[in-house]
Design a protein around this motif. Structure first.
Motif, short mmCIF file in Angstrom:
data_model
loop_
_atom_site.label_atom_id
_atom_site.label_comp_id
_atom_site.label_asym_id
_atom_site.label_seq_id
_atom_site.Cartn_x
_atom_site.Cartn_y
_atom_site.Cartn_z
N THR A 121 27.46 7.61 -93.77
CA THR A 121 26.11 8.02 -94.15
C THR A 121 25.32 8.52 -92.94
O THR A 121 24.33 9.21 -93.11
N ASP A 156 27.76 8.70 -104.85
CA ASP A 156 26.48 8.80 -105.53
C ASP A 156 26.65 9.18 -107.01
O ASP A 156 25.79 8.90 -107.83
N ASP A 157 27.77 9.79 -107.32
CA ASP A 157 27.99 10.33 -108.67
C ASP A 157 28.72 9.39 -109.61
O ASP A 157 28.88 9.70 -110.79
N VAL A 196 29.80 10.80 -99.45
CA VAL A 196 28.55 10.19 -99.87
C VAL A 196 28.13 10.75 -101.24
O VAL A 196 27.68 10.02 -102.11
N GLY A 197 28.38 12.03 -101.43
CA GLY A 197 28.11 12.63 -102.74
C GLY A 197 28.99 12.04 -103.84
O GLY A 197 28.51 11.74 -104.94
N ILE A 208 20.38 8.01 -99.23
CA ILE A 208 21.22 6.82 -99.37
C ILE A 208 21.31 6.04 -98.06
O ILE A 208 21.34 4.81 -98.04
N ARG A 213 20.70 15.63 -100.73
CA ARG A 213 20.59 14.40 -101.52
C ARG A 213 21.23 13.19 -100.84
O ARG A 213 21.01 12.06 -101.25
N THR A 214 22.04 13.44 -99.81
CA THR A 214 22.76 12.33 -99.16
C THR A 214 21.91 11.57 -98.13
O THR A 214 22.26 10.47 -97.73
N LYS A 253 24.63 2.59 -107.73
CA LYS A 253 24.13 2.94 -106.40
C LYS A 253 23.78 1.67 -105.63
O LYS A 253 24.00 1.58 -104.42
#
Lengths: 311, 311
Positions: free
Chosen positions: A227, A205-206, A201-202, B284, B280-281, A212
């Protein structure tokens, strides 16, 4: 009336697991009194609003006074501090247990503080959701799940038997296991999946090339499954990583080795190898469903829940 | 009567996606006739038993004769062979589309065979389950999902509009995208998650220290989530890996880089970094639920489905 009953049970920590225990203890009638303690004032207030217990204590030592069963339900990194807090107030002969996801570390944190005259039986119910806090709990959480107990050598067999009956009345089946083995098993079945889920998930996100909003829109193609685990409580999972380090690093290194082999098969277009790798994994899900550890509906039943009247 | 209707639709391939299309086309009334072709005799016989179409053809060319819409629903590695088979029998002016998970490769496989007088509009419905075959399909599969179309430059706008209306009547929302961008987006939202899931299930299966029975018993602690994707059709996923190689290798290398950083934080006990990565995940998943791409119940609603009368 169940064949096991405690005059007083103390729950230290009232998150998903603690509050689910409070609810099932009340429903089944496993205790005469439920005392609840948690550090944060607003969480304690919420537990009171939800009427999860009979008494509410900012001070854990107050909660455990006269309790025959004390269940520590805090992130594993806080176990030692809780043991230090409650040690002087424990009832002689009380059973002290916990619900932490790592056992070697919890034992080494708690045991030094606990008096000789209590029965320390560390435990770990294999149950949970990605939600946390006292509102997230529910009485059925432990139904059909396993609970692992890891009593240190020499623990009173009667205490282990009583705690086992307690968990059975919560709906679980009990296994007794060596703490080191527990930590190795959980590293692969629980810790690695969570870490991998957080990681992917990270990564998504990057990205600069994929927005996104695209990740969100098209997540039904696979990503959204990850997630769920990646939405779990960050404090709990930080502590798990810090307190089961060696077993997790071992599993991570095996995972990465295997991933390199898979990556190589993709790079060199080795279709036979890919097919073989992707075939042998189907059977394990079938076994999990047959063992009653997964629902037997496609896509986790998402379509059933979104379209309850599907023909 | 829907505002789009084809006299005849041909489905080449009748697995999960093809058979779901057959069911929704019939239910909504999107076609006067559904012709079905698939290579394996027993699959074709099963489609007939299920009454999925109006005619059944071992030969794809027979199925597409006079069809205004041809939907190729085969593993992406078979797209070129299907295009070669049907090219000579296509109705002038027909729309030819597909449902494959990779688009660049499908275009380069199919386009060389297709005559100038048909409209080639490649497509990809972002929907599926881990089950496969004609029995696995259902009419609601595409409801609330996205469908991506990747028409090559110069494609007739009317054909794209008609195919879009078709998918909208199947319950989907249509996005138009460049094929290369599609392949990059799907590499992260779909291909990488499947590869990672296959890999972790393989790693668990290979351990000597943890038995398969332990992996199954305690899988509710996280592992079982991954087994769903890892139970997907191996032929389909072998082909995806072979046909979206570059984008997948790019995503795999980013994933591994990130995992090394996480591993390092675990090794050195960097709790702050772990906490930040794990925090931070959460957001999402919330966004995916808000976008209607995930059900809003904990644990994928497993407890709702196992205990429908939970209070």
């Amino acid at each position: 009336m169940p064949d096991i009953h405690f005059e007083k049970v103390a729950l230290i920590g009232i998150g998903l697991i603690g509050s689910s225990l409070a609810r099932v203890i009340r429903r089944v009638g496993l205790a005469g009194e439920i005392a609840i303690s948690t550090r944060r004032a607003e969480t304690l207030a919420r537990a009171r609003e939800l009427r999860l217990g009979d008494s509410y204590h900012p001070d854990a030592a107050e909660a455990v006074r006269n309790a025959e069963l004390v269940i520590v339900c805090v992130p594993v990194g806080a176990s030692g501090a809780v043991a230090a807090d409650i040690a002087g107030a424990l009832l002689p002969g009380a059973i002290v247990t916990d619900v932490g996801s790592t056992k070697g570390s919890v034992i080494s944190q708690m045991q030094p503080y606990l008096p000789e005259n209590v029965h320390f039986v560390p435990g770990h119910p294999i149950a949970g959701t990605e939600h946390s806090g006292p509102d997230a709990g529910f009485a059925e959480l432990f139904e059909g799940r396993w609970c692992i107990l890891t009593p240190p050598e020499g623990t009173d067999a009667g205490a282990v038997a009583r705690l086992s009956r307690f968990w059975e009345h919560c709906g679980s089946t009990v296994d007794i296991m060596d703490p080191q083995h527990h930590d190795m098993v959980l590293a692969i079945v629980s810790h690695l999946p969570h870490i991998i889920a957080y990681n992917i998930v990270g990564t998504a996100d990057d990205l600069e090339t994929v927005t996104k909003s695209e990740v969100i829109k098209y997540s039904a193609s696979g990503f959204r499954d990850f997630t769920r685990l990646a939405a779990s409580d960050p404090t709990m999972w930080r502590d798990v990583c810090l307190h089961n380090r060696d077993a997790i690093l071992e599993m991570l290194s095996r995972f990465s080795e295997d991933l390199s082999a898979l990556q190589r098969a993709i790079r060199w277009g080795d279709g036979d190898k890919l097919f073989e790798m992707f075939t042998r994994t189907r059977e394990i899900r079938r076994s999990i469903i047959e063992a009653g550890q997964e629902i037997d509906v496609p896509d986790f039943g998402r379509h059933v829940l979104s379209h309850p009247h599907k023909d």
